[in-house]
Structures are given as structure tokens and as C-alpha cells.
Design an enzyme around this catalytic site. Structure first.
Site, PDB file in Angstrom:
ATOM      1  N   THR A 185       0.855  -1.190   0.000  1.00  0.00           N
ATOM      2  CA  THR A 185       0.000   0.000   0.000  1.00  0.00           C
ATOM      3  C   THR A 185       0.888   1.237   0.000  1.00  0.00           C
ATOM      4  O   THR A 185       2.083   1.164   0.298  1.00  0.00           O
ATOM      5  CB  THR A 185      -0.904   0.028   1.240  1.00  0.00           C
ATOM      6  N   GLU A 330      -5.546  -3.868  -1.904  1.00  0.00           N
ATOM      7  CA  GLU A 330      -6.007  -5.072  -1.194  1.00  0.00           C
ATOM      8  C   GLU A 330      -7.008  -5.894  -2.003  1.00  0.00           C
ATOM      9  O   GLU A 330      -7.396  -6.986  -1.586  1.00  0.00           O
ATOM     10  CB  GLU A 330      -6.648  -4.665   0.139  1.00  0.00           C
ATOM     11  N   LYS A 440     -16.846  17.234   8.885  1.00  0.00           N
ATOM     12  CA  LYS A 440     -17.976  17.301   9.797  1.00  0.00           C
ATOM     13  C   LYS A 440     -18.150  18.738  10.271  1.00  0.00           C
ATOM     14  O   LYS A 440     -17.361  19.254  11.068  1.00  0.00           O
ATOM     15  CB  LYS A 440     -17.793  16.368  10.986  1.00  0.00           C
ATOM     16  N   TRP A 445     -22.301  15.945   7.919  1.00  0.00           N
ATOM     17  CA  TRP A 445     -21.200  15.503   7.071  1.00  0.00           C
ATOM     18  C   TRP A 445     -21.248  16.192   5.713  1.00  0.00           C
ATOM     19  O   TRP A 445     -22.304  16.353   5.116  1.00  0.00           O
ATOM     20  CB  TRP A 445     -21.243  13.989   6.867  1.00  0.00           C
TER      21      TRP A 445
END
Length: 542
Positions: A185, A330, A440, A445
Site C-alpha cells: 500500500t 487489497e 464534519k 457531514w
């Protein structure tokens, strides 16, 4: 009672054998690091992969050894891939754009025995060599070069090894669950983590990306993977190209817009794959050079969300269909791909565009769900509106990270992606944001992706990132970090006014900061962590 069918392991060596046998004279066009072009074919790629497999054996490598590559998309890199995995070793692709400290960590964590590299990366090899004790051999992917030999006296040269070894090599037969390749990653937080793919998972993933409802690949295609082979195996395209036997155009280090336009036009590329920042450069170069990109009828966008303005530009200016795709290291990486269903064909082009802007549907082999809490198991409604944590499971999705004993999945076997998303009744996935990038404000949100898409649809904005800035009253408020189009005159007020009829008033960003450049990760994604560190307190300073 079992069936009476042949049982043959799914191995990567089968792909290159198939390509050589049934598509042997199909061209592989490769730009070298010095800018020259090599034209070869699947027959010679297969032969050289066997020569290099013999070369690796002569160097004392063994089944399961990790062989690292630090290289561009070119024919030597492609040949080495099949030699390594086909021999039962593990092809470890390394992103050269990572920090040297991360490269040292990755090489040592993988315990690489051999490192292959393009001359471009000689300074990098010289910098990390003393800190990588497991590496026994360094191989430069090219012909003898005095500069390389002087800087690295023990170096071996790929072309010499190929010339010294026979093309007679019997690919070994082994369990299809054997590890085939290793990708780490990007490591934006903490050390990078390794995803170790198997031959079985890779072959199943290859079948999936070739499907009509995925990337829709065939022997009729001339494919240009702009996404690097060190970025999640170029999204699996080197395997898919061999499976379908298409013409493969490898751009080497020439990833700038002008170089890509030239390759697309010269070699009649009809499908290309890359991240949005690449396509921004291509669109700008095509306009400047006066190219109509006549051959290009499909481009695939992944890595981050495709701005609506970009999709419209490809459609309206170049008659090119844009396929939105999504995945992760992944996940090998394909998770979803956006192809329309039959019932969508009667919709207007603008209605179709709204569907196209989602990340699409998963192919057979991947399942997705949205849960109401991280690592939770309770699935929310598939109504296209209710958002939650995106989780996945399937045949080519990680169960645990390399050399980590603990599982990477939830208690019931799903991998939590860290994305916030919704899924509609047709299975189309719409990403709202990375969980860490959501803003936020006053308990509500706000999606940074939605605000970025609006900013980048402004005709005078070339690139934009939206981040959360600390606010004394609302906790967080969005701000825009933007790059102007070359020569454009645009003010902060212009950009903020542009939002007024597109989103709710309370979601409009508080500030626009114009910059000359936005930091990118090694895979072309915007480094919002760096932007937050630099600009996260700007609303407290006024």
C-alpha cells in the site's frame, strides 16, 4: 460425487504460453527510458521470459524468493514479470515515488533477493543499497551502460543475461494458491503494508477485468496502460493483455500529456487506463496540439473519482467513452466497473452521465455491502442514498497482510475499505469519500469529493482539493485548494459563487486558496494529509 473434468492449476505461466501460441505476432510496443521505441510481439516476450527464468535460476534464486522490480512500463519489465511468477517466485513491484526510507522498509520487509531496475532509478538504488542486506543481485533492465557499471560495480545487465541464456525452459507446475506477486500500500499513514496475491486470485481477477461489463477487453484492442506496473500491477492489464492477446502499448517514463497524445495517435490506441491527473494532462495536451484522438474510443479512470467535467470533455470533444472503475491494492485491485445496463440505453445522454459518475457494479467474484459502523455487520438499505462503511469480499480480496498474523477482515469475513459509500438497487456503488476525508461541520457531514467535482467543473480551474479546516464555531469547514487553468483569471469570489446553485448553502466552502501545485502520492492521488497540515488552521488565522 465429483465431476469428471480435467483439473489444471490456474498459473500465470499459462497466460504467456497462451499469448505466444495464439497471438504470437501481435505487437508489443515499448518506449524505453532513453525515448527510443522497441517493437516486439508476444512470441518474443514469451521467449525472453524463459531466457530470464533461466538467468534467475543461474543466480541461485529459488521457489518463493521475492524478486523486486523498480521500473517503468516497458517490454523488459513485462518479460521479467512472467519469468519471476512463472518460475514460482514472487514478483514484488516497488513504487519508486515513495520516500527512500519507505523503499528501504519495503525491500527489507519483503526480504527481496534480487532487485531489477531501470537506469532512471540508479540514484535511488545507490541511495538504498547499503541498507538492504537481503539483496544479493542488482540487475539493470537494459544493455551494458558504463555509467551504471561505474556507480554500481556489481550490477548485472538484463540484455546480457538474456543473450547468455536459452529460451528452452519448462514452466514448473505447482499449487495455484502459491504466492505470485506482492504489492505494498502507499503507506500514507504508518509503514506500507503488503498484499500478497496468489496465482489463482490473479487468474480469476484477470478473467473478471476482461468481461464486457468490466473493462471489455479483446484481441481487437490496442491497449495503453498509463497506470504504472508498480501501481497494483497496472490494474492487472499485463495479465489481461496476454489473456486476450491484444496489442500492448507500453509508455515507459513518458507519462506527460504530449507524450501520451503522440503514442495514442501514432499507434492507434483505442483503450487507455489511468488516474484523473493523467487524463487532465492528456486533455490539455490534445487541445494544445490540435489532436482529435481519433482512435481512442474508451478510457478507464480509477485511483480517485473522475470529475464530471472530465467525463463530459472526453464524451463531447473526443467521442470517447469513459469507464469509471474502483478498487484497492487489497483487492488486486478491481472492485467495480461502470457499464450501463440494457434498461439505461433509452435514457438521455445526461441521464446516462449521472449513472456513469458512480463507481459502477462489481463483477462476479466480488461482493459489496454498506454497514452502519466500521467493522460492523449490519447492512444498510441499498437505496442509493443511505451511506455507510464500504466492505468487500471475494476471490481476489485480501484476508491478511503480508507477514501479519492477524486477519484484516471483520468477524464475519469482510474487508473494510475505509470508504464511505452508498449502493443502489441495481448494485451501483457511489463513493462519498474516504472516511478520513469527510468534513464534519456543525454535526453534519460534507463530502470533499462532491465539492472537488464542482470546483473542477469550473472552466478556469485545472485541479482542486477540498479539505477540512478547523473552525472556532462549526468544528470543521471545507476549504478549496485550487490550481488555475494556464493563463486564466479567476478570483476566490468567482469560485465560491459558482457553488451557489449547485449545493446547499451551508455546504459551500469558506475559502479558496490558489496554489501552483497540489502534492500527489506516488500513484497520482492528492495528498490531503499534507494539505491539512499546511492549511488546516487557516480559518483560525483570520
Amino acid at each position: 460425487m465429483q465431476g469428471n473434468m480435467m483439473l489444471q492449476p490456474l498459473l500465470i505461466s499459462n497466460l504467456i504460453e497462451h499469448a505466444a501460441r495464439y497471438h504470437g505476432d501481435t505487437a508489443i510496443i515499448s518506449k524505453n527510458t532513453d525515448g527510443t521505441i522497441t517493437t516486439t510481439d508476444w512470441t518474443h516476450v514469451a521467449e525472453n521470459s524463459k531466457r530470464f527464468a533461466n538467468a534467475l535460476a543461474s543466480l541461485g534464486t529459488a521457489h518463493g524468493d521475492r524478486i523486486a522490480t523498480i521500473a517503468w512500463n516497458n517490454h523488459r519489465h513485462l518479460e521479467s514479470w512472467y519469468a519471476i511468477s512463472g518460475s514460482g517466485m514472487i514478483c514484488h513491484t516497488i513504487n519508486p515515488r515513495l520516500f527512500p526510507e519507505q523503499l528501504v522498509f519495503i525491500i527489507n520487509d519483503a526480504q527481496d533477493k534480487v532487485v531489477l531496475f531501470d537506469k532512471t532509478f540508479l540514484p535511488l538504488i545507490s541511495a538504498v543499497k547499503a541498507h538492504t542486506p537481503t539483496v544479493e543481485h542488482f540487475i539493470c533492465l537494459g544493455a551494458f551502460d558504463q555509467d551504471v557499471a561505474t556507480a554500481l560495480p556489481e550490477v548485472k545487465f538484463y540484455d546480457a543475461l538474456i543473450a547468455e541464456n536459452s529460451a528452452e525452459f519448462d514452466w514448473p507446475n505447482f499449487d495455484e494458491n502459491t504466492a505470485s506477486s506482492l504489492c505494498y500500500t502507499s503507506g500514507t499513514t504508518g509503514n506500507p503494508k503488503g498484499a500478497l496475491y496468489s496465482h489463482r486470485s490473479t487468474i480469476l481477477h484477470t478473467y473478471a477485468i476482461c468481461l464486457p461489463d468490466s473493462l471489455n477487453l479483446s484481441a481487437n484492442h490496442v491497449m495503453l496502460p498509463v497506470v504504472p506496473m508498480f501501481h497494483v500491477n497496472a490494474w492487472g492489464t499485463p495479465y489481461a493483455a496476454a489473456m486476450v492477446g491484444c496489442t500492448f502499448v507500453l509508455p515507459g517514463p513518458g507519462l506527460d500529456g504530449a507524450s501520451l497524445v503522440q503514442m495514442i495517435d501514432q499507434y492507434k490506441v483505442n483503450i487507455a487506463l489511468g488516474v484523473p491527473t493523467i487524463w487532465q494532462g492528456l486533455l490539455a495536451a490534445a487541445k494544445q496540439l490540435g489532436s482529435s484522438l481519433d482512435s481512442l474510443n474508451r478510457n478507464v479512470v480509477g485511483g480517485s473519482a473522475c470529475p464530471p467535467a472530465m467525463m463530459k470533455a472526453f464524451r463531447d470533444l473526443y467521442h470517447c467513452e469513459t469507464i469509471h472503475a474502483w478498487g484497492m491494492t487489497e483487492m488486486s485491485p478491481l472492485g467495480t466497473s461502470n457499464q450501463l445496463k440494457a434498461k439505461h440505453q433509452q435514457l438521455s445522454s445526461e441521464e446516462q452521465l449521472k449513472i456513469r459518475l458512480s463507481q459502477g457494479r462489481p463483477p462476479f467474484g466480488v461482493d459489496i455491502r454498506i454497514t452502519d459502523e466500521e467493522n460492523g455487520t449490519h447492512e444498510v438499505a441499498r437505496d442509493g442514498h443511505t451511506t455507510g462503511n464500504l466492505q468487500v469480499k471475494g476471490h481476489w480480496i485480501i484476508e491478511s497482510y503480508y507477514r501479519k498474523s492477524n486477519s484484516a477482515t471483520t468477524a464475519d469475513g469482510w474487508f473494510d475499505t475505509g470508504d464511505i459509500a452508498s449502493v443502489n438497487e441495481d448494485g451501483y456503488l457511489l463513493l462519498s469519500d474516504r472516511a478520513k476525508d469527510l468534513i464534519k461541520s456543525g454535526g453534519e457531514w460534507i463530502s470533499s469529493v462532491e465539492l472537488e467535482n464542482i470546483a473542477m467543473s469550473h472552466p478556469n480551474i485545472a485541479m482542486a482539493a477540498v479539505i477540512a479546516a478547523t473552525h472556532p464555531k462549526w468544528d470543521e469547514r471545507p476549504i478549496v485548494i485550487a490550481i488555475k487553468q494556464q493563463g486564466a483569471e479567476v478570483t476566490e469570489e468567482d469560485v465560491l459563487n459558482y457553488y451557489s446553485d449547485k449545493i446547499a448553502k451551508w455546504q459551500i466552502p469558506d475559502k479558496v486558496i490558489f496554489v501552483d501545485a497540489i502534492p500527489l502520492t506516488g500513484t497520482g492521488k492528492m495528498l490531503k494529509k499534507d494539505l491539512r497540515e499546511q492549511y488546516g488552521s487557516v480559518l483560525l488565522e483570520s
